[in-house]
Structure formats: C-alpha cells, structure tokens
Enzyme design. Structure first.
Site, PDB file in Angstrom:
ATOM      1  N   CYS A  11      -5.234  11.317   6.234  1.00  0.00           N
ATOM      2  CA  CYS A  11      -5.854  11.698   4.965  1.00  0.00           C
ATOM      3  C   CYS A  11      -7.367  11.479   5.072  1.00  0.00           C
ATOM      4  O   CYS A  11      -7.809  10.428   5.557  1.00  0.00           O
ATOM      5  CB  CYS A  11      -5.273  10.849   3.840  1.00  0.00           C
ATOM      6  N   SER A  36       4.357   1.442   0.315  1.00  0.00           N
ATOM      7  CA  SER A  36       3.492   0.450  -0.329  1.00  0.00           C
ATOM      8  C   SER A  36       3.072   0.869  -1.722  1.00  0.00           C
ATOM      9  O   SER A  36       3.104   0.080  -2.659  1.00  0.00           O
ATOM     10  CB  SER A  36       2.219   0.297   0.484  1.00  0.00           C
ATOM     11  N   SER A  81       4.500   9.902  -1.899  1.00  0.00           N
ATOM     12  CA  SER A  81       5.203  10.781  -0.955  1.00  0.00           C
ATOM     13  C   SER A  81       6.596  11.131  -1.473  1.00  0.00           C
ATOM     14  O   SER A  81       7.505  11.392  -0.692  1.00  0.00           O
ATOM     15  CB  SER A  81       5.271  10.132   0.423  1.00  0.00           C
ATOM     16  N   HIS A 130       1.732  -2.539   7.485  1.00  0.00           N
ATOM     17  CA  HIS A 130       1.659  -1.148   7.032  1.00  0.00           C
ATOM     18  C   HIS A 130       0.855  -0.318   8.033  1.00  0.00           C
ATOM     19  O   HIS A 130      -0.200  -0.755   8.499  1.00  0.00           O
ATOM     20  CB  HIS A 130       1.014  -1.082   5.640  1.00  0.00           C
ATOM     21  N   GLU A 132      -1.144   2.111   7.774  1.00  0.00           N
ATOM     22  CA  GLU A 132      -2.554   2.363   7.443  1.00  0.00           C
ATOM     23  C   GLU A 132      -3.406   1.137   7.787  1.00  0.00           C
ATOM     24  O   GLU A 132      -4.500   1.255   8.352  1.00  0.00           O
ATOM     25  CB  GLU A 132      -2.700   2.696   5.948  1.00  0.00           C
TER      26      GLU A 132
HETATM   27  S1  SF4 Z   1      -2.580   7.924  -1.485  1.00  0.00           S
HETATM   28 FE1  SF4 Z   1      -2.675  10.030  -0.799  1.00  0.00          FE
HETATM   29  S2  SF4 Z   1      -4.736  10.744  -1.350  1.00  0.00           S
HETATM   30 FE2  SF4 Z   1      -4.733   8.506  -1.433  1.00  0.00          FE
HETATM   31  S3  SF4 Z   1      -5.449   7.894   0.577  1.00  0.00           S
HETATM   32 FE3  SF4 Z   1      -3.227   7.866   0.665  1.00  0.00          FE
HETATM   33  S4  SF4 Z   1      -2.706   9.885   1.419  1.00  0.00           S
HETATM   34 FE4  SF4 Z   1      -4.825   9.997   0.762  1.00  0.00          FE
END
Ligand code: SF4
Length: 579
Positions: A96, A219, A262, A124, A126
C-alpha cells in the site's frame, strides 16, 4: 432487531489496489503466482484464487525461480525483497502506498541519526517490514507502559503500524516526549483506519452490541473490537455469518456492524442479512413489506414487472394503443432470461450474493422449470404477432440462454479467451440493456399496425438502452469485488468505479435533456415531459447506491428497478387522463 451498518465497513483502497494487482497477475503472469500468506482472510476467495493458479506460501523458501510473488499491502523488509530478486523470483508490488510512506519516514529519520520506535504488533507482517527498514535501530512496542522499559536513546522517532489504535498512539507519544528530549512523532495511522475507528466509536455509542467482521488474525479488525468494547458494550468478532451467535445477539434491541479493511462486501452483507432475519418479535408491517420485496427481487418477479412497466411507457411514448400482449411477452422474457442466467452463474453468484445463490440451489427445479416455461410462453405469444416477431423473440431467447454457455467446447486454453458471450469484455453491462430495448420497444414498434417513424423508434431505442444501462452499470458497481475475483470484465472493472460513476452521471444528463428537448421541439407531446420524474428517480437511486446510503442488496436492486415502475405509472396516468 435493528441493524446499523458502519459506512466505512469493507475493503480499504489499499487492499482494493492490491487485489487488482493480484488479479492482473493471476490473469497475465507467466508461471506460478503466489502470495505470502492469504491476500484476504476468506476461504472461498483463497479457493477461487487457487483455481486461478494463485497459491499461498508460508515460507519464502518455497518460492521457485521464475515464479511471481504478489507483495501484499503490508509490504516486506528490504533485505527480503533483495533476496527474492537475487533468487529470480518476480515481484508484483502490492505494498500500500501509505505503508511505503512509513518506510520513507523511517529511512529519512534513520538518515538523520534517530532511533525508531514502532508502535504495533511484533509479529504483524507490516511491522516486520518497518523493522527491516529501521535496521538495527528499530524497536517495537505495543503499549504506553512499554515506553518505561526502553533504553536511553539520544534521538527518538515514533511511527506506528498504519492500523494502530489512535488513542494508544497518542498515549505512547506523550510518554516518549516526557522521557526523551529529542523526540519526533510521525503519526502514520492511515486515513482509512482513522475514519473506520472514529466511526466505530460513534456507532458503538448508539447500539447495544457490536459485530465486527474480519479475519481473526487481522490487526485492524482487532482494533475495531477493542474500540467497540471501550464504549462498554459487548463486541462479537466473527469471520463469517456462520459464526454469529444468534441466540445471544437476538437479546439486543440494536446491533452495530463494522468490518476490517480486508473483509469483502459480500461477507458483510451476509452478516447483516443473517442478523436482520433473526427476529425475536413479531415482524412489523415494514418488515413484512421488506420480506415481500426481497422475495419478489430474489425470484426476478420484480425485475420482470419492471420490464412490463417499461413496455407500457414505450408504447405510450410511441403513441401506440395499449396492448397487454406486449407487456406479457416482455415480462415473461425478462423473467426467463434473468432466472436462467442466475441459475448458471455459480462463482460470481456465490461471492456477490451467497444467500440468493443458496435460494437458487434450494429451488433449482422450480426456478428452472418456470423459466423454461416462460421462455416457451414468450415464443408462443410472439407467434400471435407474426413470423417476424416470433423470429426476433426466438433469437433473443436463444442469445439470452446461451450467454453463459461454452460455445467452443473441448479443453480450455489460454489461446482462446472468448468462449462464451459473457467472456466478451463489458458484455454483462451492455447486453442486458440491448435485450431490454429490443423486447420492450422494438418488438411492439415492429408489430404495430400503425407505421411509426424510424427516427422516433431509433431515439426511443437509445433512451431505453440508456435507462437499462444505468441499472446494469449501477448493479455492476455494487458487484465489483466478486466480478473482479472471477475475472468478469464489466464496465466498472474496465473503466474503474470513478469513471463509471461519471459515465452514469452523463447518462442521466442525456436522458434528462432528451425529455426536456423532445417535447419542446415536437418529437414528443408536452405531457410526455413528465417522464423527467422517472429520470429524476433514477438520478436519486444513482446517488443513494453509489454513496452507500442503501447497502442492502435487495433494497438497492428494488430501488433501481423501481424506476421502471415509475415510468410505467407515468404512462398509465397519462393514458388514463387521455393526454
Ligand atoms: S489500512 Fe488499507 S489504506 Fe490503510 S495503510 Fe493499510 S492497506 Fe493502506
């Protein structure tokens, strides 16, 4: 039970973007396509992607040289990216852009000599990515209390997982500022998360319990559960409608529903519908009316009534005498073709409208029998109009029936992409209006004993096409997630939602202009300018559906099909007053 659905529930734009990249890779990449972990937490979608050759790997070591890896919205650490490239794995980057922005912040402050404190969950994906960018100068914490355990650092920069809890983020920022003299705070919680969290707090204040739909390992979904509970109400975290504890939920007067970033639309819809169906008290008149409308919509009786009403409007616009036979033919035809196609539509139907698909599977025999009887009825009644109308309706029935049929046969190969009419890009959005324009306008016009001017038929053909096009494209915008997954190329998928929306606005403008100009220049009678009411109704439906003011499937469908009933009502009133 009253159900309140949060407007922000469902895919965020980052996940939508990754899905588009993944679907594109599944359709066009050479060799195997993989994702590291599931793209979204839904077994049906995982199976569907697997059927397209996209499989989930648990370890990067499982990836072979030449295969393609879709990087999920969470991103990956830079060293992993390098390693995969050096091993010959092709990367399709679905990171993203907002996650990539966090990476850019980390690199910037690392270059300025700061140590990075990352608020989030250590495991996680990310956060693992962020930590990779922070190299040996990153530390992950998950609460304000953990700030006290951090070692002395000269310069500290705080960033967070994009889906972190806002309240917690500010608590951590305050503690860090109090502890370190040089402390920079960069709020990297994304706007989508911010909106979703704000909204869940607002909804939670007005309901007795919350249902949060999303993956158990997600999360951002867990954050929504935490925030709901922070308002002192029970929150139920479910992945699908089957996990709803209806026994307990029916004890509440009002239940709020939200969903993680998601979670596909159709799962949210299923949850809402399951909750609404779980009535404890006797249904009210409004509920009964909704159920009746739901039944008529689900069985295609409502859309068939719409086609009949549109035929009445077209007869009135052509100044033809009212002939019930034409509307019966239109109603039977639309019922038959819509029902046969629903019965044949397995994959997209299961995703876009699982409850309707279930209904069709349960009553397959009756529905198929009635649809075939209506198809035969269409042709038998057309025979009364002559050989020409019979040939036309037979062609229409055959085309409608063959829409989803493999016309080539034999094994599938990539060389032959278009095997069925439905494989032709945008066919779903364009064929329906074409068929409706023929059956509701061309058939009555050609069978008329009075010779009608060709330009009038042509102009009304275009207007009918545009009216039904509006309906088809609007419903396709609603079904975009499921259609995209099964590889169907509708207009919203080809053009994008924004441009389709602009096209629909332009279509409404053309229709309005026609019903203003045509009566003023004598192409239509002045009283026929009243059809502007129907166009205005279509415009309002367009607004309500695209702005998600109406989210329930059957309501959006009955709202937009209601436009044809409005056109029919205007025609009847005009005929009755003899204007
Ligand atoms: S929640 Fe969705 S829009 Fe926000 S950073 Fe994550 S993937 Fe990107």
């Amino acid at each position: 039970m009253k159900v309140k659905l949060a407007k922000s529930a469902g895919f965020c734009w980052g996940v939508r973007r990754t899905m588009n990249i993944a679907m594109d890779a599944a359709d066009n990449a050479d060799g195997a396509v993989h994702t590291f972990g599931p793209l979204i937490h839904n077994p049906q979608v995982v199976d569907l992607l697997a059927s397209k050759g996209m499989t989930v790997v648990k370890e990067f070591d499982e990836l072979q040289a030449g295969s393609t890896l879709i990087i999920r919205a969470h991103g990956i650490p830079p060293e992993t990216r390098q390693e995969l490239k050096s091993r010959g794995v092709k990367l399709r980057d679905g990171t993203c852009p907002l996650v990539a922005k966090v990476h850019a912040h980390i690199k910037k402050y690392l270059g300025l000599g700061y140590s990075l404190v990352i608020l989030g969950h250590r495991d996680h994906p990310e956060v693992i990515g962020h930590l990779g960018y922070a190299r040996d100068r990153g530390v992950v914490i998950s609460s304000a209390e953990e700030v006290d355990t951090l070692p002395p650092m000269a310069k500290v920069c705080l960033v967070s997982q994009t889906t972190a809890n806002e309240i917690k983020f500010h608590e951590v920022a305050e503690r860090l500022k109090a502890k370190y003299d040089d402390c920079v705070v960069v709020n990297t919680i994304c706007d989508d998360t911010h909106t979703r969290q704000e909204e869940v707090l607002q909804v939670a204040e007005t309901v007795d319990a919350m249902v949060v739909v999303g993956g158990k390992g997600s999360s951002n979904t867990q954050r929504l559960v935490e925030l709901s509970k922070s308002k002192g109400i029970p929150a139920f975290h479910v992945e699908t409608a089957d996990e709803l504890d209806l026994g307990q939920l029916t004890e509440y007067e009002t239940v709020g529903v939200t969903a993680g970033a998601s979670t596909p639309n159709w799962i949210i819809q299923q949850v809402v519908e399951r909750l609404e169906q779980a009535q404890t008290r006797r249904p009210t008149g409004w509920k009964l009316a909704q159920r009746l409308l739901g039944f008529l919509t689900q069985t295609n009786i409502y859309v068939a009534l719409g086609a009949m009403a549109l035929t009445v409007a077209n007869m009135q616009l052509l100044d033809m005498p009212f002939t019930p036979l034409y509307l019966v033919i239109a109603g039977l035809y639309v019922y038959a073709v819509h029902t046969l196609n629903r019965l044949a539509e397995s994959k997209a139907g299961k995703l876009n409208d699982p409850m309707r698909t279930e209904f069709y599977q349960r009553h397959r025999g009756v529905l198929r029998g009635s649809a075939l009887a209506c198809a035969l009825g269409t042709m038998a009644l057309s025979y009364h109009l002559g050989w020409g109308p019979l040939a036309l309706t037979t062609l229409m029935v055959v085309m409608g029936g063959l829409y989803q049929t493999d016309l080539v046969g034999g094994p599938r190969s990539n060389a032959l992409k278009y095997r069925r009419l439905k494989d032709i890009p945008t066919s779903k959005t364009l064929f329906v209006p074409l068929a409706w324009a023929v059956i509701t306008l061309v058939l009555p016009a050609l069978s008329s004993e009075v010779a009608l001017p060709w330009w009038q038929i042509g102009a009304l053909f275009c207007m009918t096409f545009l009216m039904v096009f509006l309906r088809a494209a609007l419903l396709d915008i609603r079904d975009i997630q499921g259609d995209r997954l099964v590889g169907r190329e509708t207009i919203p998928i080809v053009l994008g939602t924004q441009r389709t929306w602009q096209l629909l606005v332009a279509t409404t403008a053309i229709l309005s202009l026609f019903f203003v100009v045509a009566p003023s220049v004598g192409w239509l009678r002045p009283v026929q300018a009243s059809y502007l009411i129907g166009v205005a109704y279509l415009g309002v439906s367009l607004y309500l559906i695209t702005r998600q003011r109406i989210v329930r499937r059957f309501l959006s469908e009955s709202l937009v099909d209601g436009a044809f009933l409005v056109f029919g009502a205007i025609a009847l009133v005009t005929m009755l007053v003899g204007a």
